[in-house]
Design a protein around this motif. Structure first.
Motif, PDB file in Angstrom:
ATOM      1  N   ASP A  80       0.829  -1.207   0.000  1.00  0.00           N
ATOM      2  CA  ASP A  80       0.000   0.000   0.000  1.00  0.00           C
ATOM      3  C   ASP A  80       0.865   1.259   0.000  1.00  0.00           C
ATOM      4  O   ASP A  80       0.571   2.215  -0.711  1.00  0.00           O
ATOM      5  CB  ASP A  80      -0.922   0.008   1.231  1.00  0.00           C
ATOM      6  N   GLU A  81       1.929   1.235   0.794  1.00  0.00           N
ATOM      7  CA  GLU A  81       2.798   2.414   0.863  1.00  0.00           C
ATOM      8  C   GLU A  81       3.490   2.667  -0.474  1.00  0.00           C
ATOM      9  O   GLU A  81       3.625   3.799  -0.912  1.00  0.00           O
ATOM     10  CB  GLU A  81       3.838   2.241   1.967  1.00  0.00           C
ATOM     11  N   ASN A 127       1.039   4.126  -2.845  1.00  0.00           N
ATOM     12  CA  ASN A 127       0.809   5.519  -2.475  1.00  0.00           C
ATOM     13  C   ASN A 127       1.932   6.398  -3.030  1.00  0.00           C
ATOM     14  O   ASN A 127       1.692   7.465  -3.604  1.00  0.00           O
ATOM     15  CB  ASN A 127       0.760   5.617  -0.944  1.00  0.00           C
ATOM     16  N   TYR A 183      -9.186   1.101  -3.551  1.00  0.00           N
ATOM     17  CA  TYR A 183      -8.319   2.283  -3.523  1.00  0.00           C
ATOM     18  C   TYR A 183      -9.134   3.462  -4.052  1.00  0.00           C
ATOM     19  O   TYR A 183      -9.694   3.389  -5.134  1.00  0.00           O
ATOM     20  CB  TYR A 183      -7.106   2.088  -4.451  1.00  0.00           C
ATOM     21  N   CYS A 197       1.588   6.711  -6.848  1.00  0.00           N
ATOM     22  CA  CYS A 197       0.534   7.671  -7.206  1.00  0.00           C
ATOM     23  C   CYS A 197       1.041   9.098  -7.055  1.00  0.00           C
ATOM     24  O   CYS A 197       0.839   9.941  -7.925  1.00  0.00           O
ATOM     25  CB  CYS A 197      -0.710   7.482  -6.335  1.00  0.00           C
ATOM     26  N   GLU A 241      -7.730   7.293   0.010  1.00  0.00           N
ATOM     27  CA  GLU A 241      -7.796   6.372   1.146  1.00  0.00           C
ATOM     28  C   GLU A 241      -7.894   4.940   0.657  1.00  0.00           C
ATOM     29  O   GLU A 241      -8.248   4.681  -0.485  1.00  0.00           O
ATOM     30  CB  GLU A 241      -8.967   6.719   2.074  1.00  0.00           C
ATOM     31  N   GLU A 253      -3.297  11.397  -6.194  1.00  0.00           N
ATOM     32  CA  GLU A 253      -3.307  11.260  -4.736  1.00  0.00           C
ATOM     33  C   GLU A 253      -4.143  10.050  -4.361  1.00  0.00           C
ATOM     34  O   GLU A 253      -5.296   9.937  -4.776  1.00  0.00           O
ATOM     35  CB  GLU A 253      -3.910  12.523  -4.114  1.00  0.00           C
ATOM     36  N   LEU A 254      -3.528   9.159  -3.613  1.00  0.00           N
ATOM     37  CA  LEU A 254      -4.275   8.006  -3.095  1.00  0.00           C
ATOM     38  C   LEU A 254      -5.021   8.529  -1.877  1.00  0.00           C
ATOM     39  O   LEU A 254      -4.442   8.781  -0.830  1.00  0.00           O
ATOM     40  CB  LEU A 254      -3.315   6.876  -2.712  1.00  0.00           C
TER      41      LEU A 254
END
Length: 569
Positions: free
Chosen positions: A1-2, A5, A43, A8, A17, A14-15
């Motif tokens: 996920d990081e 992020n 996402y 992106c 949430e 912008e991710l």
């Protein structure tokens, strides 16, 4: 996920949430309602409004893959069928009054799955909300080509003459009945106003009289596409031809990936009322030249022309260096309708380079910002007035005419107030010419608080001034108020002395301050004084008139002070 992020962010997105359907429902409607909802991770990605090519998973993945240099940018190809075999859309002159423009294309031998089909429908909806301005400029219709036969006719008819079975309905309705049917539909009712007051409604027929759609409201049920659809006929009708072309280009470039021959689109002919024909989609590639120095200078980097060309290629703008490195030639694909000017190209180069990688430098023009002296004085005074035991209030800059005139015993014409031409509420009719009413209303709203109430405010008031370019001028005023069982004139007078002490103004007539008995319509006769500083009048202090107090719905005596502080800057 990081990592995603990070990716992106690097790509200029912008991710927002990482969530799931279950989470969303439980946040909005509570955990009870969320039972049984999907736990699949979702996402939420914020896409800039100009990047229509990133509004679906296909385009987003393609953009990120090219950015990561895992794939090359695909070349979109327009296949023009043999003479007489292309699908034709004939526009009649009746459409001129309602929706004069239409474009069309065909996706041949496409393979849908549940995910692809959902994405296809979702992209249309996003485009409708975005570039199509809620279908006002463009409306998209997609149809199963195998259920109809061309040529197609885009015309406009009286609502009573149009009759068909709308999408997902079980029976036929006339256009008038359809409008009534969808008046309560949460999704479609927002689009009815686009055509409901027009004498003719736009409609598209095939050669056998089957209705494809009644744009911008609803498609016909006969031509609806499903997961098993193999050939899709796409039409976009609208009031803005440029936007219609962009929308068509985006849809076909995004989903031609799933055609038997990937990234190929079958062209369709559009015949205009004047007999001219045009072939769509345009899928136009165009070339732009930008000097490397310009890109380097605008971003503040010093890259070689070759590496700049490589950065732009990663942003789906295929580039190469020409003429001994003096120019970069950029090919703009049909997916990038947002590239209008050289500065758009520079922006993409900056994104690919990475905003975080740009070295911070002190600008060549050396300026140091300073606080505006008036604001600095205001800030300093606020601290010391609070230390003197007064509470700061911030009230609205707009008020009603009564507040600054009738309630203070003045005539509105004498206030030189700036009026609002079309006030929405009686509370906001004029700009305030004094801070007193705002503080009195604040006290009225806080009558339950223990006494005494000691309030102050330092803000701007506005008065008409024919000598300025805007016809009005702002003055910074300081107002303080004391509300208790006794008037407390000595407390307000003491506060004035404290303010003057802070401003280092001595209590004398020559270069200091004095107070002289005066009359004021808002003050009690014989309990009002005018304040002079450096030889000029700066305001008044005194005990408020009982009439003023009752008009503001107060019951106790009250003393106030209001001065202009601009003299002391």
């Amino acid at each position: 996920d990081e990592e995603f992020n990070e990716l992106c962010f690097e790509f200029g997105l912008e991710l927002d949430e990482i969530t799931s359907e279950k989470d969303i429902i439980s946040k909005e409607k509570g955990e009870e309602k969320a039972k049984g909802a999907s736990d699949t991770v979702l996402y939420k990605i914020d896409v800039p409004a100009n990047r229509y090519d990133l509004l679906c998973l296909e385009g987003l993945v393609r953009g990120l893959q090219v950015f990561k240099e895992r794939i090359n940018l695909p070349r979109y190809e327009k296949i023009i069928p043999a003479q007489g075999e292309a699908q034709r859309l004939i526009i009649t002159e009746e459409t001129v009054q309602v929706r004069p423009h239409a474009v069309a294309a065909v996706l041949r031998n496409i393979t849908f799955t549940k995910e692809r089909y959902d994405s296809f429908i979702d992209l249309q909806e996003k485009l409708h909300q975005n570039i199509c301005r809620r279908r006002a400029l463009v409306a998209i219709g997609t149809h199963d080509l195998d259920t109809i036969s061309g040529p197609f006719t885009f015309t406009a008819k009286a609502p009573s003459e149009i009759k068909f079975k709308p999408l997902n309905q079980s029976q036929e309705y006339t256009a008038t009945q359809i409008m009534e049917l969808y008046r309560t539909d949460s999704h479609l009712r927002h689009y009815l106003h686009l055509i409901e007051n027009k004498p003719l409604y736009p409609v598209i027929y095939d050669s056998n009289g089957v209705v494809l759609s009644m744009p911008p409201i609803i498609n016909g049920d006969h031509t609806k596409i499903s997961i098993n659809t193999r050939n899709v006929f796409i039409e976009c009708t609208g009031t803005d031809i440029t936007k219609a072309k962009i929308v068509l280009d985006i849809i076909v470039t995004m989903f031609s990936e799933y055609c038997e021959k990937p990234f190929s689109v079958e062209a369709a002919e559009v015949v205009y009322p004047n007999g001219k024909t045009h072939i769509y989609p345009e899928l136009a590639y165009r070339k732009e030249k930008v000097k490397p120095e310009l890109i380097n200078k605008k971003i503040g980097i010093s890259e070689t022309p070759t590496s700049l060309a490589k950065l732009l290629t990663r942003m789906c703008l295929k580039s190469h260096v020409t003429g001994n490195g003096n120019n970069i030639e950029i090919e703009i694909p049909p997916t990038r309708a947002d590239i209008i000017h050289a500065c758009d190209i520079v922006e993409d180069a900056a994104i690919a380079y990475g905003y975080n990688n740009i070295q911070m430098t002190i600008p060549k023009t050396y300026t140091i910002a300073n606080q505006l002296p008036l604001n600095k004085l205001t800030e300093l005074l606020r601290l010391d007035l609070a230390a003197a035991g007064f509470t700061e209030a911030l009230t609205f800059a707009l008020c009603s005419q009564e507040d600054i005139a009738d309630k203070l015993g003045m005539d509105i014409s004498a206030t030189k107030a700036v009026r609002i031409a079309n006030p929405k509420t009686a509370e906001f009719q004029v700009a305030r010419t004094t801070l007193l009413p705002g503080l009195l209303k604040t006290i009225a709203a806080n009558r339950k608080m223990p006494l005494p109430l000691k309030l102050f405010e330092i803000s701007d008031i506005v008065v008409k001034d024919p000598n300025t370019d805007v016809g009005a001028r702002n003055y910074r005023h300081f107002c303080a108020i004391y509300y208790n069982k006794s008037p407390g004139f000595e407390i307000i007078h003491g506060l004035l002395d404290r303010v003057m002490q802070l401003l280092e103004i001595p209590p004398n007539e020559e270069d200091g301050y004095t107070i002289k008995a005066a009359e004021g319509s808002a003050f009690f006769p014989g309990r009002c004084a005018e304040i002079f500083a450096k030889g000029r009048s700066i305001g008044k202090l005194g005990v408020l008139h009982p009439d003023v107090i009752t008009k503001f719905e107060l019951t106790m005596p009250c003393s106030a002070l209001e001065i202009s502080i601009e003299t002391f800057v």
